[in-house]
Motif scaffolding. Structure first.
Motif, PDB file in Angstrom:
ATOM      1  N   GLN A 198       0.840  -1.201   0.000  1.00  0.00           N
ATOM      2  CA  GLN A 198       0.000   0.000   0.000  1.00  0.00           C
ATOM      3  C   GLN A 198       0.872   1.247   0.000  1.00  0.00           C
ATOM      4  O   GLN A 198       1.851   1.335   0.734  1.00  0.00           O
ATOM      5  N   LYS A 199       0.512   2.201  -0.832  1.00  0.00           N
ATOM      6  CA  LYS A 199       1.190   3.495  -0.898  1.00  0.00           C
ATOM      7  C   LYS A 199       0.191   4.597  -0.541  1.00  0.00           C
ATOM      8  O   LYS A 199      -0.991   4.522  -0.902  1.00  0.00           O
ATOM      9  N   ILE A 200       0.662   5.608   0.173  1.00  0.00           N
ATOM     10  CA  ILE A 200      -0.218   6.712   0.557  1.00  0.00           C
ATOM     11  C   ILE A 200       0.328   8.035   0.007  1.00  0.00           C
ATOM     12  O   ILE A 200       1.473   8.113  -0.437  1.00  0.00           O
ATOM     13  N   PHE A 201      -0.536   9.055   0.057  1.00  0.00           N
ATOM     14  CA  PHE A 201      -0.184  10.398  -0.405  1.00  0.00           C
ATOM     15  C   PHE A 201       0.200  10.399  -1.886  1.00  0.00           C
ATOM     16  O   PHE A 201       1.098  11.129  -2.301  1.00  0.00           O
ATOM     17  N   ILE A 202      -0.484   9.613  -2.698  1.00  0.00           N
ATOM     18  CA  ILE A 202      -0.140   9.515  -4.118  1.00  0.00           C
ATOM     19  C   ILE A 202      -0.955  10.534  -4.914  1.00  0.00           C
ATOM     20  O   ILE A 202      -2.151  10.338  -5.156  1.00  0.00           O
ATOM     21  N   SER A 203      -0.293  11.616  -5.297  1.00  0.00           N
ATOM     22  CA  SER A 203      -0.966  12.666  -6.069  1.00  0.00           C
ATOM     23  C   SER A 203      -1.354  12.138  -7.436  1.00  0.00           C
ATOM     24  O   SER A 203      -0.547  11.513  -8.128  1.00  0.00           O
ATOM     25  N   ALA A 204      -2.610  12.373  -7.826  1.00  0.00           N
ATOM     26  CA  ALA A 204      -3.154  11.940  -9.118  1.00  0.00           C
ATOM     27  C   ALA A 204      -3.075  10.425  -9.295  1.00  0.00           C
ATOM     28  O   ALA A 204      -2.978   9.933 -10.412  1.00  0.00           O
ATOM     29  N   GLY A 205      -3.160   9.699  -8.171  1.00  0.00           N
ATOM     30  CA  GLY A 205      -3.118   8.237  -8.233  1.00  0.00           C
ATOM     31  C   GLY A 205      -4.326   7.645  -8.943  1.00  0.00           C
ATOM     32  O   GLY A 205      -4.242   6.568  -9.543  1.00  0.00           O
ATOM     33  N   GLU A 206      -5.451   8.328  -8.875  1.00  0.00           N
ATOM     34  CA  GLU A 206      -6.671   7.903  -9.564  1.00  0.00           C
ATOM     35  C   GLU A 206      -7.447   9.164  -9.922  1.00  0.00           C
ATOM     36  O   GLU A 206      -7.525  10.121  -9.133  1.00  0.00           O
ATOM     37  N   HIS A 207      -8.000   9.188 -11.135  1.00  0.00           N
ATOM     38  CA  HIS A 207      -8.782  10.343 -11.587  1.00  0.00           C
ATOM     39  C   HIS A 207      -9.469   9.979 -12.893  1.00  0.00           C
ATOM     40  O   HIS A 207      -9.308   8.862 -13.410  1.00  0.00           O
ATOM     41  N   ASP A 208     -10.248  10.920 -13.437  1.00  0.00           N
ATOM     42  CA  ASP A 208     -11.010  10.661 -14.658  1.00  0.00           C
ATOM     43  C   ASP A 208     -10.507  11.469 -15.851  1.00  0.00           C
ATOM     44  O   ASP A 208     -11.221  11.651 -16.840  1.00  0.00           O
ATOM     45  N   LEU A 209      -9.258  11.949 -15.790  1.00  0.00           N
ATOM     46  CA  LEU A 209      -8.735  12.799 -16.860  1.00  0.00           C
ATOM     47  C   LEU A 209      -8.105  12.008 -17.999  1.00  0.00           C
ATOM     48  O   LEU A 209      -8.078  12.475 -19.136  1.00  0.00           O
ATOM     49  N   THR A 210      -7.557  10.834 -17.713  1.00  0.00           N
ATOM     50  CA  THR A 210      -6.860  10.046 -18.728  1.00  0.00           C
ATOM     51  C   THR A 210      -7.380   8.615 -18.725  1.00  0.00           C
ATOM     52  O   THR A 210      -7.934   8.140 -17.731  1.00  0.00           O
ATOM     53  N   GLU A 211      -7.156   7.915 -19.833  1.00  0.00           N
ATOM     54  CA  GLU A 211      -7.673   6.549 -19.947  1.00  0.00           C
ATOM     55  C   GLU A 211      -6.779   5.514 -19.268  1.00  0.00           C
ATOM     56  O   GLU A 211      -7.207   4.394 -19.018  1.00  0.00           O
ATOM     57  N   ASN A 212      -5.530   5.878 -18.985  1.00  0.00           N
ATOM     58  CA  ASN A 212      -4.640   4.969 -18.273  1.00  0.00           C
ATOM     59  C   ASN A 212      -3.709   5.792 -17.390  1.00  0.00           C
ATOM     60  O   ASN A 212      -3.397   6.954 -17.699  1.00  0.00           O
ATOM     61  N   ILE A 213      -3.289   5.212 -16.274  1.00  0.00           N
ATOM     62  CA  ILE A 213      -2.367   5.862 -15.342  1.00  0.00           C
ATOM     63  C   ILE A 213      -1.182   4.924 -15.144  1.00  0.00           C
ATOM     64  O   ILE A 213      -1.368   3.758 -14.774  1.00  0.00           O
ATOM     65  N   ILE A 214       0.018   5.430 -15.382  1.00  0.00           N
ATOM     66  CA  ILE A 214       1.221   4.619 -15.284  1.00  0.00           C
ATOM     67  C   ILE A 214       1.925   4.949 -13.973  1.00  0.00           C
ATOM     68  O   ILE A 214       2.499   6.033 -13.807  1.00  0.00           O
ATOM     69  N   HIS A 215       1.867   4.009 -13.039  1.00  0.00           N
ATOM     70  CA  HIS A 215       2.468   4.210 -11.727  1.00  0.00           C
ATOM     71  C   HIS A 215       3.932   3.785 -11.738  1.00  0.00           C
ATOM     72  O   HIS A 215       4.268   2.693 -12.211  1.00  0.00           O
ATOM     73  N   ILE A 216       4.786   4.638 -11.208  1.00  0.00           N
ATOM     74  CA  ILE A 216       6.193   4.294 -10.989  1.00  0.00           C
ATOM     75  C   ILE A 216       6.321   3.956  -9.506  1.00  0.00           C
ATOM     76  O   ILE A 216       6.110   4.814  -8.651  1.00  0.00           O
ATOM     77  N   VAL A 217       6.642   2.698  -9.199  1.00  0.00           N
ATOM     78  CA  VAL A 217       6.488   2.178  -7.842  1.00  0.00           C
ATOM     79  C   VAL A 217       7.815   1.643  -7.295  1.00  0.00           C
ATOM     80  O   VAL A 217       8.526   0.901  -7.979  1.00  0.00           O
ATOM     81  N   LEU A 218       8.120   2.013  -6.057  1.00  0.00           N
ATOM     82  CA  LEU A 218       9.260   1.431  -5.353  1.00  0.00           C
ATOM     83  C   LEU A 218       8.799   0.192  -4.584  1.00  0.00           C
ATOM     84  O   LEU A 218       7.778   0.237  -3.880  1.00  0.00           O
ATOM     85  N   ALA A 219       9.537  -0.905  -4.696  1.00  0.00           N
ATOM     86  CA  ALA A 219       9.191  -2.140  -3.988  1.00  0.00           C
ATOM     87  C   ALA A 219      10.461  -2.967  -3.780  1.00  0.00           C
ATOM     88  O   ALA A 219      11.510  -2.701  -4.377  1.00  0.00           O
ATOM     89  N   ARG A 220      10.343  -4.001  -2.939  1.00  0.00           N
ATOM     90  CA  ARG A 220      11.476  -4.861  -2.611  1.00  0.00           C
ATOM     91  C   ARG A 220      11.314  -6.238  -3.244  1.00  0.00           C
ATOM     92  O   ARG A 220      10.237  -6.834  -3.195  1.00  0.00           O
ATOM     93  N   LEU A 221      12.415  -6.741  -3.791  1.00  0.00           N
ATOM     94  CA  LEU A 221      12.454  -8.127  -4.245  1.00  0.00           C
ATOM     95  C   LEU A 221      12.656  -9.040  -3.036  1.00  0.00           C
ATOM     96  O   LEU A 221      13.152  -8.595  -1.995  1.00  0.00           O
ATOM     97  N   PRO A 222      12.272 -10.313  -3.151  1.00  0.00           N
ATOM     98  CA  PRO A 222      12.365 -11.231  -1.997  1.00  0.00           C
ATOM     99  C   PRO A 222      13.768 -11.338  -1.406  1.00  0.00           C
ATOM    100  O   PRO A 222      13.923 -11.485  -0.189  1.00  0.00           O
ATOM    101  N   ASP A 223      14.796 -11.282  -2.235  1.00  0.00           N
ATOM    102  CA  ASP A 223      16.169 -11.449  -1.748  1.00  0.00           C
ATOM    103  C   ASP A 223      16.914 -10.127  -1.638  1.00  0.00           C
ATOM    104  O   ASP A 223      18.151 -10.095  -1.587  1.00  0.00           O
TER     105      ASP A 223
END
Length: 607
Positions: free
Chosen positions: A193-218
């Motif tokens: 879960q990510k919080i404080f995501i500006s423009a994370g969801e809206h009705d202006l565009t047909e697709n939203i491309i999220h750039i996300v930081l995450a950890r690999l298992p190792d």
């Protein structure tokens, strides 16, 4: 309040102070960009911002965004405004032509961003985040990723976000928990879960491309174990069409103090399909591309807050009458004098003007270094990168803090009416308060400046800039009109180095000394930096006044321009007389022992 783009001052900074023509001539991609073309873009942006965005500023604040079962609706008029924004080509200004962009420099897009943001900061947030996502993919994406996403993002058909923050981890990204598990097809399953995501969801565009930081298992612990992923709202098919909905959903939108027309989202990633961008465990390095763009954008918000407050305050101060001026009646045809005649009001107006116009000079100066980093090469590009690294935290933190101060002065100039929402001043305060927080708080930017950029480079990055200031002071030390400004600037420029050395020595004994001095060090740095730019503006203005003095009596059309340059000189004089002395308080605080901060036990803070 109806916003009017300050085109004359923008053109002064770009063309006269910073000599845009010589700057662009150094880079092959921008060599054909002339003054007329630049001005035409600024004028088009001004027309759109004034006629479309400014009227939506207050209505968007009142209506806000609506959330319903994972769907977010933007305020009335935003969707139509966004479509027009894209049709006019503003979404693709500095994107690469290979992928549908116009290929214009960052210094151009920064000026356009100022216009859009001052007219309606909430609206500007939507395309603003996309720029950083686009640049991240441009710099670190594979050819396939670039072909899949960039053209539709550059045209504004798709938008982008940056997904960093988690509930337990604000700016401390080393402790994020979002996981990325490899799939058999080379993609990854993203959960968290990510919080404080500006423009994370809206009705202006047909697709939203999220750039996300995450950890690999190792992944190793800390910031060295973070990877970066592209997670689209809708999966993109091989032919470029949109496929099934991905496992990323908006859980809620935040109820905020300001920028209410900008959707700030909680984003839930539940086994969402993601695609690695850049090397494994090097995501934070790749994200810095995004974060630097965002920090320059936030600096623009500080500038926008000062400009908006100044425009509203100036109009009100000219119209509002209250009492007689203490030096004598100024407007005998009225029952009282306009409040602009009162010294206390003048002080606030000039402070707003100095921060606005000085902030504009700093943002545009910074943006020119960004141009060189993007399109320059060799020693010049390396130097520009170091200057960008030094000046970005100063611009981000100092301009947002002074922007917030100017916004509060806007309320103060209006008096009781400033507390009423119809005038727009209280909204400006609420909207700009976030600027001191997101993309790294003032305190984090201060530590970044002092500990990482200045002390971390053994003073090299600072020396790059102080040498520039020293050279400027030497060139103009014999100009009688500039005497006081130059002597003050030269003294503080030397003191900057002395302060740095003293803090560095204290830090070898106890690193808390560095942390305790950082915020005051940043403010000192900000006042000197703006002082350098105001002195440069005064030099340019004096030269123009000298040219016009020869024909002012015979050419009455010059009077307006003469007044512009004369006001520039007088504002510079005000800055050095009334605002630059603030540095002394910060020096005194830096010199005070840090031990008073750390002496009290935690339990003693409250009884």
């Amino acid at each position: 309040m109806q916003y009017t783009a300050p085109l004359r001052d923008m053109q002064f900074v770009m063309h006269e102070l910073l000599d845009s023509q010589s700057h662009y001539a150094k880079m092959a991609e921008y060599r054909e960009l002339d003054t007329e073309t630049i001005n035409s873009y600024l004028e088009a942006a001004a027309d759109f911002a004034q006629s479309v965005l400014s009227p939506l500023n207050r209505t968007g604040d009142l209506e806000g965004c609506r959330f319903d079962d994972g769907q977010v609706s933007t305020p009335t008029g935003f969707k139509e405004a966004y479509e027009q924004y894209c049709e006019l080509g503003f979404a693709s200004l500095n994107a690469e032509p290979e992928y549908g962009g116009l290929g214009l420099p960052t210094s151009m897009s920064s000026a356009v961003s100022e216009i859009m943001g001052t007219a309606n900061w909430s609206f500007a947030m939507y395309p603003g985040l996309s720029h950083g996502a686009i640049q991240t993919i441009e710099h670190h994406g594979t050819d396939e990723q670039k072909a899949t996403y960039l053209e539709k993002m550059n045209t504004g058909l798709w938008s982008g976000t940056m997904c960093l923050t988690e509930a337990h981890a604000g700016s401390d990204l080393g402790i994020i928990k979002t996981r990325a598990v490899p799939n058999d097809d080379g993609s990854y399953s993203i959960t968290g879960q990510k919080i404080f995501i500006s423009a994370g969801e809206h009705d202006l565009t047909e697709n939203i491309i999220h750039i996300v930081l995450a950890r690999l298992p190792d992944a190793p612990a800390g910031t060295r174990g973070i990877s970066l992923f592209i997670v689209p709202k809708f999966i993109v098919n091989a032919d470029g069409s949109l496929g099934e909905r991905n496992g990323v959903v908006c859980g809620s939108i935040e109820h905020k103090m300001g920028i209410k027309a900008s959707a700030t989202c909680v984003m839930n990633f539940d086994g969402a399909t993601g695609y690695l961008i850049g090397p494994k465990n090097r995501g934070l390095n790749c994200m810095f591309t995004f974060m630097n763009v965002a920090r320059i954008g936030t600096a623009i918000q500080g500038l926008a807050a000062s400009e908006f407050a100044f425009q509203g305050s100036l109009k009100y101060a000219k119209d509002r009458t209250a009492m007689r001026a203490i030096s004598g009646v100024k407007e005998p045809n009225k029952p009282a004098d306009s409040i602009i005649h009162h010294p206390a009001v003048r002080n606030m107006l000039l402070t707003q003007k100095a921060f606005s116009e000085g902030g504009r000079a700093l943002v545009y100066y910074l943006s020119q270094f960004a141009d060189i980093v993007a399109k320059g090469d060799g020693v010049e590009a390396k130097f520009a990168d170091e200057m960008l690294s030094l000046l970005t935290p100063i611009a981000k933190a100092f301009l947002t803090e002074t922007g917030y101060e100017a916004a509060n002065m806007g309320v103060q100039v209006y008096g009781g009416h400033g507390f009423i929402s119809e005038w727009g001043m209280e909204q400006n305060v609420r909207d700009t308060r976030i600027a001191c927080l997101y993309e790294g708080t003032t305190e984090i930017q201060s530590l970044d400046l002092l500990a990482r950029k200045v002390l971390g480079s053994q003073g090299k990055m600072l020396a790059n800039f102080t040498k520039i200031i020293h050279k400027f002071c030497q060139e103009h030390k014999d100009d009688d009109r500039m005497g006081q400004m130059i002597s003050t600037l030269a003294k503080l420029n030397k003191q900057w180095g002395d302060l740095t050395a003293r803090i560095g020595m204290q830090g070898t004994q106890n690193l808390d000394a560095v942390g305790a001095a950082a915020v005051d060090y940043l403010f000192f740095s900000g006042y000197v930096t703006l002082g350098y730019l105001w002195a440069r503006m005064a030099v340019v203005a004096y030269a123009r006044l000298d040219e016009m003095n020869q024909s002012l009596d015979t050419d009455k059309s010059l009077h307006g321009e003469y007044g512009f340059y004369d006001a520039k000189v007088k504002t510079a004089q005000f800055y050095f007389a009334k605002l630059m002395p603030r540095h002394a308080v910060h020096v005194a605080r830096i010199n005070a022992s840090h031990e008073t901060l750390m002496a009290m036990d935690i339990e003693q803070f409250a009884f």
